[in-house]
Enzyme design. Structure first.
Site, mmCIF file in Angstrom:
data_model
loop_
_atom_site.group_PDB
_atom_site.id
_atom_site.type_symbol
_atom_site.label_atom_id
_atom_site.label_comp_id
_atom_site.label_asym_id
_atom_site.label_seq_id
_atom_site.Cartn_x
_atom_site.Cartn_y
_atom_site.Cartn_z
ATOM 1 N N ASP A 60 0.812 -1.210 0.000
ATOM 2 C CA ASP A 60 0.000 0.000 0.000
ATOM 3 C C ASP A 60 0.850 1.267 0.000
ATOM 4 O OD1 ASP A 60 -2.465 -1.260 -0.060
ATOM 5 O OD2 ASP A 60 -2.582 -1.436 2.116
ATOM 6 N N TYR A 124 7.952 -10.219 5.368
ATOM 7 C CA TYR A 124 7.859 -8.784 5.641
ATOM 8 C C TYR A 124 8.657 -8.449 6.889
ATOM 9 C CZ TYR A 124 4.006 -8.122 2.315
ATOM 10 O OH TYR A 124 3.243 -8.046 1.178
#
Length: 292
Positions: A60, A124
């Site tokens: 995002d 991540y």
């Protein structure tokens, strides 16, 4: 008759602050996605048909990537052979030089390879900094690259205890964004890694960071729900601040309800990095897995 299409897997990185995310947006939007710039650069290769990037992992606005991946098909004019991988890398980087985007590697792959569906795992990393009483204390080189939660201390052992509850296969519905309009995915995910460890700041061996402490939270799974990592990080930080107890993380998992997630707890985008997308060695050369 045109030359046959050649499919490539590319690994790329980007500084995500200035983009709307990795996926493309309409070109009349004030802020574009990383994919817009990748495809704009790819058209400079003069393909017979427009080139589209099929990105493996969505990020995002404000989220960075040390290594994301995508596949693309390149069809050249009749009589012209497929580009060598090295040309794909150098040519794209030449046309991306004005952007904080870099192609790391490119590999020829089979026509049935898919960057998203062939991926074995995604990793991540989320960066935290403690010891800040005010946002202005974050070093200028670290702004937009880490999160400084309120308070100058986190109970890291309690966070590590809570993180253990996330490991394994669970219904992660509570950690799925309640406002998500994304295509439905199964909430059942298997988290293979949930580590919390001390880290260092940018060029910290040259700078006096006034007692600041950096931390990394690392998560690995085949796939994640929308905003799952940021919601897990936010909940773990709440444990570190004493707003939640370690056992609350297990309770949140068992509720299986996005509305049960504590309000105003989601970690901000700044600080989140897609570290790695892994593939089987039979699909990609082993060196490509690390994109080194």
């Amino acid at each position: 008759m045109n030359s046959p299409k050649a499919r490539y897997l590319v690994f790329f990185q980007y500084f995500g602050t200035k983009y709307s995310g990795v996926t493309e947006t309409l070109t009349d939007q004030p802020v574009l996605g990383v994919q817009n710039y990748l495809e704009r650069a790819a058209q400079k290769l003069r393909p017979v048909t427009p080139i589209k990037f099929y990105v493996s992992s969505r990020t995002d606005t404000g989220v960075h990537a040390l290594c994301n991946s995508a596949h693309l098909d390149v069809q050249r004019a009749v009589g012209k052979p497929p580009f060598p991988e090295s040309v794909i890398v150098s040519a794209l980087n030449y046309h991306l030089k004005a952007e904080p985007i870099c192609i790391l590697n490119a590999y020829r792959v089979s026509d049935n390879f898919h960057a998203r569906f062939s991926a074995l795992s995604r990793t991540y990393v989320y960066r935290l900094v403690t010891g800040c009483s005010h946002h202005s204390q974050i070093p200028v080189f670290e702004r937009d690259l880490c999160w400084a939660p309120k308070g100058d201390h986190l109970n890291v052992p309690a966070m590590q205890e809570a993180a253990c509850s996330l490991l394994g296969t669970h219904d992660f519905s509570t950690f799925h964004s309640v406002s998500s309009e994304k295509t439905f995915k199964s909430p059942i995910k298997t988290l293979a890694q949930a580590d919390i460890r001390p880290s260092s700041g940018f060029m910290s061996h040259h700078c006096e960071y006034r007692g600041l402490q950096f931390w990394e939270l690392e998560f690995k799974s085949r796939s994640f729900l929308y905003k799952q990592v940021r919601r897990m990080v936010g909940a773990l930080v709440a444990v570190g601040q004493g707003r939640l107890a370690p056992y609350h993380i297990k309770e949140l998992l068992e509720m299986r309800d996005p509305l049960a997630y504590p309000p105003s707890t989601v970690a901000p985008a700044a600080g989140l990095f897609l570290k790695l997308v892994e593939y089987d060695d039979t699909d990609v050369d082993a060196e490509g897995n690390a994109a080194e």
